[in-house]
Design an enzyme around this catalytic site. Structure first.
Site, PDB file in Angstrom:
ATOM      1  N   ASP A  24     -42.220 -68.775  -6.203  1.00 48.57           N
ATOM      2  CA  ASP A  24     -42.208 -69.418  -7.369  1.00 48.57           C
ATOM      3  C   ASP A  24     -43.214 -70.508  -7.041  1.00 48.57           C
ATOM      4  O   ASP A  24     -43.706 -71.039  -6.036  1.00 48.57           O
ATOM      5  CB  ASP A  24     -40.908 -70.034  -7.794  1.00 48.57           C
ATOM      6  CG  ASP A  24     -40.835 -70.594  -9.071  1.00 48.57           C
ATOM      7  OD1 ASP A  24     -41.775 -70.220 -10.062  1.00 48.57           O
ATOM      8  OD2 ASP A  24     -40.138 -71.484  -9.566  1.00 48.57           O
ATOM      9  N   HIS A  41     -51.377 -66.438  -9.560  1.00 50.86           N
ATOM     10  CA  HIS A  41     -50.522 -65.213  -9.174  1.00 50.86           C
ATOM     11  C   HIS A  41     -51.513 -64.135  -8.227  1.00 50.86           C
ATOM     12  O   HIS A  41     -50.889 -63.780  -7.393  1.00 50.86           O
ATOM     13  CB  HIS A  41     -50.444 -64.419 -10.254  1.00 50.86           C
ATOM     14  CG  HIS A  41     -49.573 -64.973 -11.305  1.00 50.86           C
ATOM     15  ND1 HIS A  41     -48.354 -65.536 -10.749  1.00 50.86           N
ATOM     16  CD2 HIS A  41     -49.589 -65.132 -12.454  1.00 50.86           C
ATOM     17  CE1 HIS A  41     -47.828 -66.046 -11.966  1.00 50.86           C
ATOM     18  NE2 HIS A  41     -48.477 -65.709 -13.056  1.00 50.86           N
ATOM     19  N   LEU A 135     -40.606 -52.615   9.157  1.00 50.06           N
ATOM     20  CA  LEU A 135     -40.141 -53.635   8.045  1.00 50.06           C
ATOM     21  C   LEU A 135     -39.998 -53.062   6.914  1.00 50.06           C
ATOM     22  O   LEU A 135     -40.741 -52.208   6.377  1.00 50.06           O
ATOM     23  CB  LEU A 135     -41.571 -54.744   7.689  1.00 50.06           C
ATOM     24  CG  LEU A 135     -41.238 -55.564   6.841  1.00 50.06           C
ATOM     25  CD1 LEU A 135     -40.181 -56.787   7.260  1.00 50.06           C
ATOM     26  CD2 LEU A 135     -42.748 -56.296   6.533  1.00 50.06           C
TER      27      LEU A 135
HETATM   28  C1  IPE Z   1     -43.675 -67.241  -9.898  1.00 55.37           C
HETATM   29  O1  IPE Z   1     -44.714 -68.238 -10.213  1.00 55.37           O
HETATM   30  C2  IPE Z   1     -44.335 -66.004 -10.285  1.00 55.37           C
HETATM   31  C3  IPE Z   1     -43.577 -65.262 -11.301  1.00 55.37           C
HETATM   32  C4  IPE Z   1     -42.656 -65.721 -11.885  1.00 55.37           C
HETATM   33  C5  IPE Z   1     -44.032 -63.997 -11.922  1.00 55.37           C
HETATM   34  P1  IPE Z   1     -44.599 -68.851 -11.696  1.00 55.37           P
HETATM   35  O2  IPE Z   1     -45.523 -68.023 -12.578  1.00 55.37           O
HETATM   36  O3  IPE Z   1     -43.304 -69.003 -12.207  1.00 55.37           O
HETATM   37  O4  IPE Z   1     -45.160 -70.406 -11.507  1.00 55.37           O
HETATM   38  P2  IPE Z   1     -44.662 -71.602 -12.187  1.00 55.37           P
HETATM   39  O5  IPE Z   1     -43.007 -71.674 -11.867  1.00 55.37           O
HETATM   40  O6  IPE Z   1     -44.974 -71.416 -13.600  1.00 55.37           O
HETATM   41  O7  IPE Z   1     -45.437 -72.727 -11.502  1.00 55.37           O
HETATM   42  C1  IPE Z   2     -38.206 -66.728 -11.086  1.00 49.41           C
HETATM   43  O1  IPE Z   2     -39.058 -67.437 -11.369  1.00 49.41           O
HETATM   44  C2  IPE Z   2     -38.672 -65.195 -10.960  1.00 49.41           C
HETATM   45  C3  IPE Z   2     -39.498 -64.965 -10.123  1.00 49.41           C
HETATM   46  C4  IPE Z   2     -40.222 -65.567  -8.782  1.00 49.41           C
HETATM   47  C5  IPE Z   2     -40.236 -63.684 -10.109  1.00 49.41           C
HETATM   48  P1  IPE Z   2     -39.243 -68.227 -12.701  1.00 49.41           P
HETATM   49  O2  IPE Z   2     -40.323 -69.188 -12.685  1.00 49.41           O
HETATM   50  O3  IPE Z   2     -39.546 -67.077 -13.673  1.00 49.41           O
HETATM   51  O4  IPE Z   2     -37.816 -68.966 -12.837  1.00 49.41           O
HETATM   52  P2  IPE Z   2     -37.324 -70.028 -13.854  1.00 49.41           P
HETATM   53  O5  IPE Z   2     -37.893 -69.720 -15.356  1.00 49.41           O
HETATM   54  O6  IPE Z   2     -38.118 -71.413 -13.430  1.00 49.41           O
HETATM   55  O7  IPE Z   2     -35.899 -69.902 -13.801  1.00 49.41           O
HETATM   56 MG    MG Z   3     -41.697 -70.211 -12.185  1.00 44.78          MG
END
Ligand code: IPE
Ligand code: IPE
Ligand code: MG
Length: 242
Positions: A24, A41, A135
């Protein structure tokens, strides 16, 4: 009937055999720098490559990564399509390298909602790497723990209807999850400072240790993982015993 003890984590080693990561913070990492979220990403995917290479030397034999949740469809079309393109590109570019490095790649989550080309790439790399053992890399795409439990319940109901299972136990249920045959994660890591599980492996991680780090995923290096693994070795896992 499947053996319930088969899913219990190995307590004889202090190192986690199976690490699961909620990757995340990609969006915030990019926005903090004034860049589009997709740049975060892309950088996150680079980190995955590094981590996959580092895991065997760190004693990690199973790595499960949360890449896209059943809730992430709520994002803009641009972000969703951008993420799907990153997944496809990762598979295309890494297929040879992963095979050569002994990585077995698999996916969990509902596939039917994914683009046909991506589904074919996923099935292709699973088949290509099926004999590898160095792995076990599992990537969760369109994965939601509740969705998985509902789909598993349907599979179990079918088995009961066919007379293959009577009075199902925990192991029979686990055998119907997307992770059938995978050990439970010993350690779940979430980056970016959020302290929730966001629908990730609710059944499998029932007895996992958790580690929450403020580091945003695009800044997470193998050194961060090594540090977390050292801390894990000091934990006392009791599984309910005195
Ligand atoms: C995690 O990073 C990747 C996915 C959920 C696809 P985020 O896109 O959630 O990044 P933040 O939480 O908005 O910073
Ligand atoms: C969780 O991250 C999903 C992934 C990392 C793929 P999100 O950014 O989507 O989760 P929330 O919305 O903060 O709970
Ligand atoms: Mg996120």
């Amino acid at each position: 009937m499947a053996d319930p003890a088969a899913r219990l984590p190995d307590t004889s080693v202090a190192r986690p055999r199976h690490v699961a990561i909620i990757m995340d913070g990609n969006g915030r990492w990019a926005v903090n720098k004034g860049w589009p979220r997709l740049v975060g990403h892309r950088k996150g995917a680079e980190r995955v490559k590094q981590l996959v290479r580092a895991c065997p030397d760190l004693g990690v034999n199973w790595l499960t990564l949360y890449a896209f949740s059943t809730e992430n469809w709520k994002r803009t079309t641009e972000e969703v399509l951008g993420l799907m393109a990153i997944f496809a590109r990762y598979i295309e570019r890494e297929a040879e390298g992963l095979s050569a490095e002994g990585v077995r790649m698999r996916f969990i989550g509902g596939r039917e909602r994914l683009d046909g080309r991506l589904q074919r790439l996923m099935a292709g790399i699973e088949a290509k790497t099926a004999m590898n053992t160095r792995l076990n890399l599992t990537v969760a795409i369109n994965y939601g723990g509740r969705d998985e439990i509902v789909r598993a319940s349907r599979r179990l109901a079918d088995k009961i209807a066919r007379g293959e299972v009577f009075e199902p136990n925990e192991a029979d249920f686990a055998a119907c999850l997307d992770t059938a045959g995978h050990p439970d994660p010993d350690l779940v890591i979430r980056s970016s400072g959020e302290t929730r599980t966001s629908n990730f492996l609710p059944f499998q991680a029932a007895y996992s240790e958790y580690e929450f780090t403020p580091t945003l995923w695009p800044d997470f290096t193998p050194d961060h993982l090594a540090e977390i693994l050292d801390r894990f070795s000091l934990r006392d896992r009791r599984f309910g015993s005195a």
